[in-house]
Design a protein around this motif. Structure first.
Motif, mmCIF file in Angstrom:
data_model
loop_
_atom_site.group_PDB
_atom_site.id
_atom_site.type_symbol
_atom_site.label_atom_id
_atom_site.label_comp_id
_atom_site.label_asym_id
_atom_site.label_seq_id
_atom_site.Cartn_x
_atom_site.Cartn_y
_atom_site.Cartn_z
ATOM 1 N N TYR A 143 59.301 -6.763 95.842
ATOM 2 C CA TYR A 143 58.609 -8.049 95.874
ATOM 3 C C TYR A 143 57.108 -7.788 95.858
ATOM 4 C CZ TYR A 143 57.538 -12.855 97.220
ATOM 5 O OH TYR A 143 57.081 -14.145 97.249
ATOM 6 N N GLU A 144 56.416 -8.416 94.913
ATOM 7 C CA GLU A 144 54.963 -8.293 94.839
ATOM 8 C C GLU A 144 54.344 -9.586 95.339
ATOM 9 O OE1 GLU A 144 52.381 -6.289 91.544
ATOM 10 O OE2 GLU A 144 52.722 -8.368 90.952
ATOM 11 N N GLY A 145 53.432 -9.473 96.296
ATOM 12 C CA GLY A 145 52.778 -10.641 96.866
ATOM 13 C C GLY A 145 53.076 -10.748 98.348
ATOM 14 N N GLU A 146 52.443 -11.738 98.972
ATOM 15 C CA GLU A 146 52.648 -11.966 100.397
ATOM 16 C C GLU A 146 54.086 -12.421 100.629
ATOM 17 O OE1 GLU A 146 50.909 -14.913 103.816
ATOM 18 O OE2 GLU A 146 49.600 -14.423 102.132
ATOM 19 N N ILE A 147 54.694 -11.877 101.669
ATOM 20 C CA ILE A 147 56.107 -12.127 101.928
ATOM 21 C C ILE A 147 56.282 -12.672 103.341
ATOM 22 C CG2 ILE A 147 56.632 -9.808 102.804
ATOM 23 C CD1 ILE A 147 59.193 -9.928 101.017
ATOM 24 N N ASN A 148 57.370 -13.417 103.536
ATOM 25 C CA ASN A 148 57.649 -13.933 104.878
ATOM 26 C C ASN A 148 58.941 -13.305 105.417
ATOM 27 O OD1 ASN A 148 59.900 -15.430 103.872
ATOM 28 N ND2 ASN A 148 58.580 -17.162 103.398
ATOM 29 N N TYR A 149 59.198 -13.543 106.676
ATOM 30 C CA TYR A 149 60.339 -12.960 107.364
ATOM 31 C C TYR A 149 61.657 -13.338 106.711
ATOM 32 C CZ TYR A 149 63.651 -12.064 111.149
ATOM 33 O OH TYR A 149 64.722 -11.634 111.882
ATOM 34 N N GLU A 150 61.808 -14.602 106.322
ATOM 35 C CA GLU A 150 63.063 -15.061 105.724
ATOM 36 C C GLU A 150 63.356 -14.300 104.429
ATOM 37 O OE1 GLU A 150 60.656 -17.116 106.956
ATOM 38 O OE2 GLU A 150 61.795 -17.649 108.753
ATOM 39 N N ARG A 151 62.338 -14.119 103.595
ATOM 40 C CA ARG A 151 62.531 -13.384 102.335
ATOM 41 C C ARG A 151 62.831 -11.914 102.619
ATOM 42 N NH1 ARG A 151 64.953 -12.335 98.255
ATOM 43 N NH2 ARG A 151 63.877 -11.447 96.485
ATOM 44 N N LEU A 152 62.168 -11.343 103.597
ATOM 45 C CA LEU A 152 62.470 -9.955 103.978
ATOM 46 C C LEU A 152 63.919 -9.811 104.403
ATOM 47 C CD1 LEU A 152 59.236 -9.063 105.970
ATOM 48 C CD2 LEU A 152 60.044 -7.908 103.894
ATOM 49 N N MET A 153 64.410 -10.757 105.181
ATOM 50 C CA MET A 153 65.798 -10.705 105.638
ATOM 51 C C MET A 153 66.772 -10.830 104.466
ATOM 52 S SD MET A 153 65.550 -10.045 108.793
ATOM 53 C CE MET A 153 67.112 -10.402 109.551
ATOM 54 N N GLU A 154 66.450 -11.700 103.509
ATOM 55 C CA GLU A 154 67.286 -11.825 102.296
ATOM 56 C C GLU A 154 67.331 -10.503 101.545
ATOM 57 O OE1 GLU A 154 65.771 -14.935 99.791
ATOM 58 O OE2 GLU A 154 65.952 -16.452 101.369
ATOM 59 N N MET A 155 66.171 -9.884 101.370
ATOM 60 C CA MET A 155 66.113 -8.627 100.614
ATOM 61 C C MET A 155 66.865 -7.510 101.332
ATOM 62 S SD MET A 155 62.133 -8.849 99.328
ATOM 63 C CE MET A 155 62.084 -7.181 98.666
ATOM 64 N N ILE A 156 66.724 -7.440 102.640
ATOM 65 C CA ILE A 156 67.460 -6.421 103.409
ATOM 66 C C ILE A 156 68.959 -6.661 103.251
ATOM 67 C CG2 ILE A 156 67.989 -5.579 105.726
ATOM 68 C CD1 ILE A 156 64.994 -6.096 106.400
ATOM 69 N N GLY A 157 69.376 -7.933 103.286
ATOM 70 C CA GLY A 157 70.782 -8.269 103.079
ATOM 71 C C GLY A 157 71.280 -7.853 101.705
ATOM 72 N N GLU A 158 70.479 -8.074 100.670
ATOM 73 C CA GLU A 158 70.845 -7.686 99.304
ATOM 74 C C GLU A 158 71.022 -6.165 99.209
ATOM 75 O OE1 GLU A 158 67.632 -9.139 96.907
ATOM 76 O OE2 GLU A 158 68.097 -11.236 97.324
ATOM 77 N N VAL A 159 70.097 -5.445 99.795
ATOM 78 C CA VAL A 159 70.133 -3.983 99.716
ATOM 79 C C VAL A 159 71.267 -3.400 100.546
ATOM 80 C CG1 VAL A 159 68.833 -1.901 100.334
ATOM 81 C CG2 VAL A 159 67.696 -3.742 99.091
ATOM 82 N N SER A 160 71.566 -4.032 101.669
ATOM 83 C CA SER A 160 72.640 -3.511 102.526
ATOM 84 C C SER A 160 74.023 -3.923 102.039
ATOM 85 C CB SER A 160 72.436 -4.000 103.967
ATOM 86 O OG SER A 160 72.643 -5.380 104.064
ATOM 87 N N GLY A 161 74.071 -4.850 101.065
ATOM 88 C CA GLY A 161 75.345 -5.297 100.542
ATOM 89 C C GLY A 161 75.968 -6.436 101.340
#
Length: 161
Positions: free
Chosen positions: A142-160
């Motif tokens: 993700y390029e740009g300023e990020i928030n906690y909710e988006r971080l949690m989504e991305m961690i979920g995507e990566v962890s499966g």
């Protein structure tokens, strides 16, 4: 004089014990990438930032929340500073004394030119802040300023999840 020196030493030791003095290692970008790209159970959340970048500074509390949410789990946040190496003492360390950053901070040493940027992610223009989340063969960028909710989504995507 001796009492003053002993007092200063005690204060220094106390500040170190309280986490006020931080170790910020210089890490070559190739070493960082090798570390996070080596297959493991750890999910790496790598934020590329700089002390002079206002959106970068604004999003630091969002990364601090990850540490609390995943305490005891194999999730490691790495704040990869892109400040110039000669600014560690004058900018990075004073910044860390005045801001709460609850995770690992490194000073990322990059070669001249931007060839290394596409190795992090082909979509990255080189703008910061930028965040890479990686685990084994999965990654999200993700390029740009990020928030906690988006971080949690991305961690979920990566962890499966």
């Amino acid at each position: 004089m001796r009492i003053i020196l002993l007092s200063l030493l005690a204060i220094s030791i106390s500040l170190t014990a309280m986490g006020e003095t931080r170790e910020v290692p210089d890490v070559e970008i190739s070493q960082l990438l090798k570390r996070i790209e080596t297959p493991s159970d750890t999910i790496y959340v790598v934020n590329f930032w700089a002390t002079w970048c206002l959106p970068c500074v604004k999003e630091i509390p969002e990364f601090n929340r990850i540490e609390k949410s995943y305490q005891g789990q194999p999730v490691q946040v790495i704040m990869a500073s892109l400040d110039f190496p000669n600014q560690k003492e004058s900018r990075v360390l004073p910044f860390l004394e005045n801001h709460t950053v609850t995770h690992d901070v490194i000073l990322t040493v990059t070669p001249r030119g931007g060839e290394w940027i596409s190795r992090v992610d082909n979509a990255w223009t080189g703008a910061i802040p930028a965040t890479l989340i990686i685990n084994r063969d999965r990654r999200s960028f993700y390029e740009g300023e990020i928030n906690y909710e988006r971080l949690m989504e991305m961690i979920g995507e990566v962890s499966g999840e």
